[in-house]
Design an enzyme around this catalytic site. Sequence first.
Site, short mmCIF file in Angstrom:
data_model
loop_
_atom_site.label_atom_id
_atom_site.label_comp_id
_atom_site.label_asym_id
_atom_site.label_seq_id
_atom_site.Cartn_x
_atom_site.Cartn_y
_atom_site.Cartn_z
N LYS A 17 0.81 -1.23 0.00
CA LYS A 17 0.00 0.00 0.00
C LYS A 17 0.84 1.28 0.00
O LYS A 17 0.59 2.19 -0.78
CB LYS A 17 -0.86 -0.09 1.26
CG LYS A 17 -1.80 0.98 1.54
CD LYS A 17 -2.67 0.57 2.73
CE LYS A 17 -1.91 0.23 4.00
NZ LYS A 17 -1.48 1.40 4.76
N ARG A 92 -8.92 4.41 9.62
CA ARG A 92 -8.57 3.01 9.89
C ARG A 92 -9.64 2.31 10.71
O ARG A 92 -9.50 1.13 10.99
CB ARG A 92 -7.27 3.03 10.70
CG ARG A 92 -6.26 1.97 10.36
CD ARG A 92 -5.06 2.28 11.23
NE ARG A 92 -4.00 1.35 11.08
CZ ARG A 92 -2.98 1.46 10.24
NH1 ARG A 92 -2.93 2.46 9.41
NH2 ARG A 92 -2.03 0.57 10.23
N ARG A 131 10.25 -7.91 4.72
CA ARG A 131 10.48 -6.52 5.12
C ARG A 131 11.11 -6.45 6.50
O ARG A 131 11.98 -5.62 6.75
CB ARG A 131 9.15 -5.75 5.11
CG ARG A 131 9.33 -4.28 5.40
CD ARG A 131 8.05 -3.51 5.26
NE ARG A 131 7.19 -3.65 6.41
CZ ARG A 131 5.95 -3.17 6.48
NH1 ARG A 131 5.42 -2.58 5.44
NH2 ARG A 131 5.25 -3.30 7.57
N ARG A 137 11.69 -2.72 10.90
CA ARG A 137 10.70 -1.85 11.54
C ARG A 137 10.36 -2.41 12.92
O ARG A 137 10.17 -3.61 13.07
CB ARG A 137 9.43 -1.79 10.68
CG ARG A 137 9.26 -0.47 9.99
CD ARG A 137 8.10 -0.50 9.04
NE ARG A 137 6.81 -0.60 9.72
CZ ARG A 137 5.65 -0.34 9.12
NH1 ARG A 137 5.64 0.01 7.85
NH2 ARG A 137 4.52 -0.43 9.78
N ARG A 148 -1.53 -6.31 14.33
CA ARG A 148 -1.94 -5.36 13.29
C ARG A 148 -2.87 -6.01 12.27
O ARG A 148 -3.85 -5.41 11.83
CB ARG A 148 -0.70 -4.77 12.61
CG ARG A 148 -0.05 -3.69 13.46
CD ARG A 148 1.44 -3.56 13.22
NE ARG A 148 1.76 -3.25 11.86
CZ ARG A 148 2.82 -3.77 11.22
NH1 ARG A 148 3.62 -4.62 11.83
NH2 ARG A 148 3.07 -3.43 9.98
P1 ADP Z 1 0.80 -0.93 8.87
O1 ADP Z 1 -0.33 -0.66 7.93
O2 ADP Z 1 1.86 -1.81 8.27
O3 ADP Z 1 0.35 -1.43 10.21
P2 ADP Z 1 1.29 1.97 9.13
O4 ADP Z 1 2.55 2.55 8.68
O5 ADP Z 1 0.05 2.32 8.36
O6 ADP Z 1 1.58 0.40 9.12
O7 ADP Z 1 1.00 2.29 10.66
C1 ADP Z 1 1.94 2.01 11.66
C2 ADP Z 1 1.33 2.22 13.03
O8 ADP Z 1 0.97 3.61 13.20
C3 ADP Z 1 0.03 1.47 13.33
O9 ADP Z 1 0.26 0.14 13.77
C4 ADP Z 1 -0.59 2.35 14.42
O10 ADP Z 1 0.03 2.15 15.66
C5 ADP Z 1 -0.24 3.74 13.96
N1 ADP Z 1 -1.29 4.30 13.09
C6 ADP Z 1 -1.18 4.56 11.76
N2 ADP Z 1 -2.33 5.04 11.27
C7 ADP Z 1 -3.21 5.08 12.31
C8 ADP Z 1 -4.57 5.48 12.46
N3 ADP Z 1 -5.28 5.92 11.41
N4 ADP Z 1 -5.14 5.38 13.68
C9 ADP Z 1 -4.46 4.94 14.73
N5 ADP Z 1 -3.17 4.54 14.67
C10 ADP Z 1 -2.54 4.61 13.48
#
Ligand code: ADP
Length: 200
Positions: A17, A92, A131, A137, A148
């Site tokens: 994504k 989300r 990854r 990460r 997640r």
């Molecule tokens: P991934 O989709 O691989 O979990 P992201 O880079 O989108 O990774 O997000 C990493 C982390 O950032 C999430 O696990 C969460 O802790 C936080 N995060 C990101 N976007 C949101 C959101 N919209 N609401 C709450 N937490 C978020």
Amino acid sequence: MTSSARLLIVGPQGSGKGTQAARIAEALGIPTVSTGDVFRANIQAGTPLGEQVKAITAAGNLVSDELTGQIVRDRLSEADAAGGFLLDGYPRNIQQVGDLDAFLTERGESLDAVIELNVPRDESIARLALRAKEQGRTDDTDEAIAKRLSIYESETAPILDVYRERGIVDTIDGVGSLDEITARITDALSARGISRAATV
Ligand code: ADP
């Protein structure tokens, strides 16, 4: 013809994504707004926000809707997002969909399209494992990945139904080469009248 490109990309962890978001935003000349990137940058820079969200993200949990919503609203209020943007990672959950709707409605705006990137679970888990090895990460531990993915299925996937009812979801097969997938997305957007020519 649509004259704006207010977009959202949704897909499970490991769906590619973020990579596709960057390519599509570049092709359309709009900024990507990635909440994950904002949090990671702040953690790396050791800002107060970074300190606040460090443990939450490392465990694979969601940051609060209030804090995340404020960050997105601030970012979308910057000048470069006036003519369009591509959201990656927000909204989300259903609460965040409502928060974003309220914000956009106030500005007389709405999302034009939602790209759903479909990748089989086995494939996304394999990509995440790779990854984890390459990038290290902090939230790519087995435990955080499982958390997640489970939050994705229970809280994030349902937001697609809301957008489906609005007729704005394009479901894209996320298996293939990066170029093939980008082409599938740009084709789907073009069919909605969303292309660089239409946004400039
Ligand atoms: P991934 O989709 O691989 O979990 P992201 O880079 O989108 O990774 O997000 C990493 C982390 O950032 C999430 O696990 C969460 O802790 C936080 N995060 C990101 N976007 C949101 C959101 N919209 N609401 C709450 N937490 C978020």
